[in-house]
Design an enzyme around this catalytic site. Sequence first.
Site, PDB file in Angstrom:
ATOM      1  N   ASP A 226      72.799  55.085   2.347  1.00  0.00           N
ATOM      2  CA  ASP A 226      72.489  55.789   3.595  1.00  0.00           C
ATOM      3  C   ASP A 226      72.340  57.288   3.319  1.00  0.00           C
ATOM      4  O   ASP A 226      72.842  57.796   2.320  1.00  0.00           O
ATOM      5  CB  ASP A 226      73.654  55.645   4.598  1.00  0.00           C
ATOM      6  CG  ASP A 226      73.752  54.243   5.183  1.00  0.00           C
ATOM      7  OD1 ASP A 226      72.914  53.388   4.849  1.00  0.00           O
ATOM      8  OD2 ASP A 226      74.675  54.023   5.980  1.00  0.00           O
TER       9      ASP A 226
ATOM     10  N   ARG B 167      63.957  54.037   2.493  1.00  0.00           N
ATOM     11  CA  ARG B 167      64.019  53.646   3.900  1.00  0.00           C
ATOM     12  C   ARG B 167      63.837  54.936   4.703  1.00  0.00           C
ATOM     13  O   ARG B 167      64.712  55.792   4.720  1.00  0.00           O
ATOM     14  CB  ARG B 167      65.386  53.018   4.205  1.00  0.00           C
ATOM     15  CG  ARG B 167      65.561  52.714   5.695  1.00  0.00           C
ATOM     16  CD  ARG B 167      66.884  52.006   5.935  1.00  0.00           C
ATOM     17  NE  ARG B 167      67.990  52.928   5.924  1.00  0.00           N
ATOM     18  CZ  ARG B 167      69.214  52.647   5.494  1.00  0.00           C
ATOM     19  NH1 ARG B 167      69.501  51.485   4.988  1.00  0.00           N
ATOM     20  NH2 ARG B 167      70.170  53.550   5.549  1.00  0.00           N
TER      21      ARG B 167
HETATM   22  C1  LIG Z   1      67.565  50.391   9.637  1.00  0.00           C
HETATM   23  C2  LIG Z   1      67.966  51.792  10.000  1.00  0.00           C
HETATM   24  C3  LIG Z   1      68.770  52.525   9.154  1.00  0.00           C
HETATM   25  C4  LIG Z   1      69.124  53.838   9.486  1.00  0.00           C
HETATM   26  N1  LIG Z   1      69.834  54.582   8.581  1.00  0.00           N
HETATM   27  C5  LIG Z   1      70.026  55.899   8.826  1.00  0.00           C
HETATM   28  C6  LIG Z   1      70.616  56.753   7.855  1.00  0.00           C
HETATM   29  O1  LIG Z   1      71.010  56.320   6.751  1.00  0.00           O
HETATM   30  N2  LIG Z   1      70.734  58.076   8.151  1.00  0.00           N
HETATM   31  C7  LIG Z   1      70.301  58.603   9.342  1.00  0.00           C
HETATM   32  O2  LIG Z   1      70.377  59.826   9.539  1.00  0.00           O
HETATM   33  N3  LIG Z   1      69.783  57.803  10.307  1.00  0.00           N
HETATM   34  C8  LIG Z   1      69.640  56.479  10.079  1.00  0.00           C
HETATM   35  N4  LIG Z   1      69.079  55.692  11.051  1.00  0.00           N
HETATM   36  C9  LIG Z   1      68.919  56.209  12.435  1.00  0.00           C
HETATM   37  C10 LIG Z   1      67.620  56.980  12.593  1.00  0.00           C
HETATM   38  O3  LIG Z   1      67.691  58.222  11.928  1.00  0.00           O
HETATM   39  C11 LIG Z   1      67.299  57.258  14.079  1.00  0.00           C
HETATM   40  O4  LIG Z   1      68.330  58.036  14.622  1.00  0.00           O
HETATM   41  C12 LIG Z   1      67.158  56.014  14.945  1.00  0.00           C
HETATM   42  O5  LIG Z   1      66.493  55.005  14.239  1.00  0.00           O
HETATM   43  C13 LIG Z   1      66.339  56.339  16.220  1.00  0.00           C
HETATM   44  O6  LIG Z   1      65.056  56.779  15.879  1.00  0.00           O
HETATM   45  P1  LIG Z   1      63.726  55.882  16.059  1.00  0.00           P
HETATM   46  O7  LIG Z   1      62.957  55.974  14.790  1.00  0.00           O
HETATM   47  O8  LIG Z   1      64.076  54.530  16.492  1.00  0.00           O
HETATM   48  O9  LIG Z   1      62.840  56.664  17.102  1.00  0.00           O
HETATM   49  P2  LIG Z   1      63.135  57.193  18.567  1.00  0.00           P
HETATM   50  O10 LIG Z   1      61.937  57.999  18.918  1.00  0.00           O
HETATM   51  O11 LIG Z   1      64.471  57.834  18.649  1.00  0.00           O
HETATM   52  O12 LIG Z   1      63.167  55.877  19.422  1.00  0.00           O
HETATM   53  C14 LIG Z   1      62.003  55.102  19.681  1.00  0.00           C
HETATM   54  C15 LIG Z   1      62.351  54.102  20.753  1.00  0.00           C
HETATM   55  O13 LIG Z   1      63.296  53.157  20.229  1.00  0.00           O
HETATM   56  C16 LIG Z   1      64.293  52.860  21.187  1.00  0.00           C
HETATM   57  N5  LIG Z   1      65.600  53.341  20.694  1.00  0.00           N
HETATM   58  C17 LIG Z   1      65.820  54.172  19.637  1.00  0.00           C
HETATM   59  N6  LIG Z   1      67.138  54.370  19.472  1.00  0.00           N
HETATM   60  C18 LIG Z   1      67.750  53.663  20.433  1.00  0.00           C
HETATM   61  C19 LIG Z   1      69.105  53.461  20.792  1.00  0.00           C
HETATM   62  N7  LIG Z   1      70.098  54.030  20.102  1.00  0.00           N
HETATM   63  N8  LIG Z   1      69.375  52.676  21.856  1.00  0.00           N
HETATM   64  C20 LIG Z   1      68.391  52.081  22.560  1.00  0.00           C
HETATM   65  N9  LIG Z   1      67.080  52.223  22.259  1.00  0.00           N
HETATM   66  C21 LIG Z   1      66.768  53.003  21.226  1.00  0.00           C
HETATM   67  C22 LIG Z   1      63.898  53.556  22.477  1.00  0.00           C
HETATM   68  O14 LIG Z   1      63.104  52.679  23.219  1.00  0.00           O
HETATM   69  C23 LIG Z   1      63.060  54.713  21.969  1.00  0.00           C
HETATM   70  O15 LIG Z   1      62.136  55.148  22.918  1.00  0.00           O
HETATM   71  C24 LIG Z   1      68.719  54.381  10.736  1.00  0.00           C
HETATM   72  C25 LIG Z   1      67.903  53.631  11.589  1.00  0.00           C
HETATM   73  C26 LIG Z   1      67.526  52.371  11.245  1.00  0.00           C
HETATM   74  C27 LIG Z   1      66.648  51.601  12.181  1.00  0.00           C
END
Ligand SMILES: Cc1cc2nc3c(=O)[nH]c(=O)nc-3n(C[C@H](O)[C@H](O)[C@H](O)COP(=O)(O)OP(=O)(O)OC[C@H]3O[C@@H](n4cnc5c(N)ncnc54)[C@H](O)[C@@H]3O)c2cc1C
Length: 309
Positions: A132, A182
């Site tokens: 991560d 990732r």
């Molecule tokens: C597999 C995976 C591993 C990850 N590992 C890390 C890591 O190691 N370090 C790190 O900093 N971050 C990590 N993240 C979190 C990432 O950085 C984002 O904070 C998170 O994925 C939200 O961003 P998004 O790309 O979904 O886009 P966004 O623009 O935030 O969301 C797009 C849409 O997805 C939906 N959505 C997003 N988040 C949520 C939520 N929490 N609850 C409900 N609906 C939601 C909503 O409909 C939103 O409109 C990880 C995420 C994933 C999916």
Amino acid sequence: MSVARTVLLKISDNQWLRANGTRLPFVRRAVSKFMPGESFDDMLVATKATANEGIGAVFTRLGENVRDLAEADAVARHYLEVIDRIRALGISCEPSIKLTQLGLDIDRELAFGFLRELALRTKATGNYLWIDMEQSSYVDVTLDLTRRLKQEFPAVGVCLQAYLLRTRQDLEDIVSRGIGVRLVKGAYNEPATVAFPKKSDVDANYFALAQQMLSAGARAAGSRAVFGTHDLDLISLIRAHAQSTGLKSADYEFHMLYGIQKAAQLRLAQDGALVRVLIAYGEYWFPWYMRRLAERPANVWFVAKRLFG
Ligand SMILES: Cc1cc2nc3c(=O)[nH]c(=O)nc-3n(C[C@H](O)[C@H](O)[C@H](O)COP(=O)(O)OP(=O)(O)OC[C@H]3O[C@@H](n4cnc5c(N)ncnc54)[C@H](O)[C@@H]3O)c2cc1C
């Protein structure tokens, strides 16, 4: 960055709440949307259910900033045990770990020793090891240790964050070494000196980096291309771009978090995309849960409903 997001991310760093927040009954009820349970058996049950839907899994035991050597050692033992259980069950479930959970704040070499043990075990069991990415102060050390690990172990990947200004350069280097990436947007509270403050800039950078990951050079280097996002517009753009460059669905993957965009996960899998869901479990979920709320402050209403419902 919205005020609600800033406040929730500040709450995620509060030491008292980190220690006591998980005892609040209404918060416990609300977190079940994002995690199947606290035990690794809960995670395994969820993994089997998603496997039946054609979706693989990544697992993480929640925890971060471990400052006690015995605890870091116990975390490493736990991961080794789960990796073995997964092998015995014959399911597809890849570990994803935070270096601060392996004692990075105590000693860098100690954390690397544990990381190497996990890599040895994932190699022996034919699994893959994800690392991560945490706050920006940890990026250099995380990438250094990942590069070192890759010299010995082929199946290693690291998370990179599109909100960081530096990620374009980091991505180029990491991909050229054949390390898996990732790509995520980024979940922490970062200053404008290191991260794009505007969401639209983060989204645009995400797509530019995705194109970099899908380029012929990156594919030739053997770097696994994983898009960790729930952003359906971005996912459509990435798929269209990949198709236009002649890539197949098997050349890249989408990873999402358990409980988020479930319908889209299924649609993508049914449409031939490679999909995995990251399933988190464990008792230390408060800061992680606050970051999930911060990603979509509307989730706070979901907690409120649980409080009064
Ligand atoms: C597999 C995976 C591993 C990850 N590992 C890390 C890591 O190691 N370090 C790190 O900093 N971050 C990590 N993240 C979190 C990432 O950085 C984002 O904070 C998170 O994925 C939200 O961003 P998004 O790309 O979904 O886009 P966004 O623009 O935030 O969301 C797009 C849409 O997805 C939906 N959505 C997003 N988040 C949520 C939520 N929490 N609850 C409900 N609906 C939601 C909503 O409909 C939103 O409109 C990880 C995420 C994933 C999916």
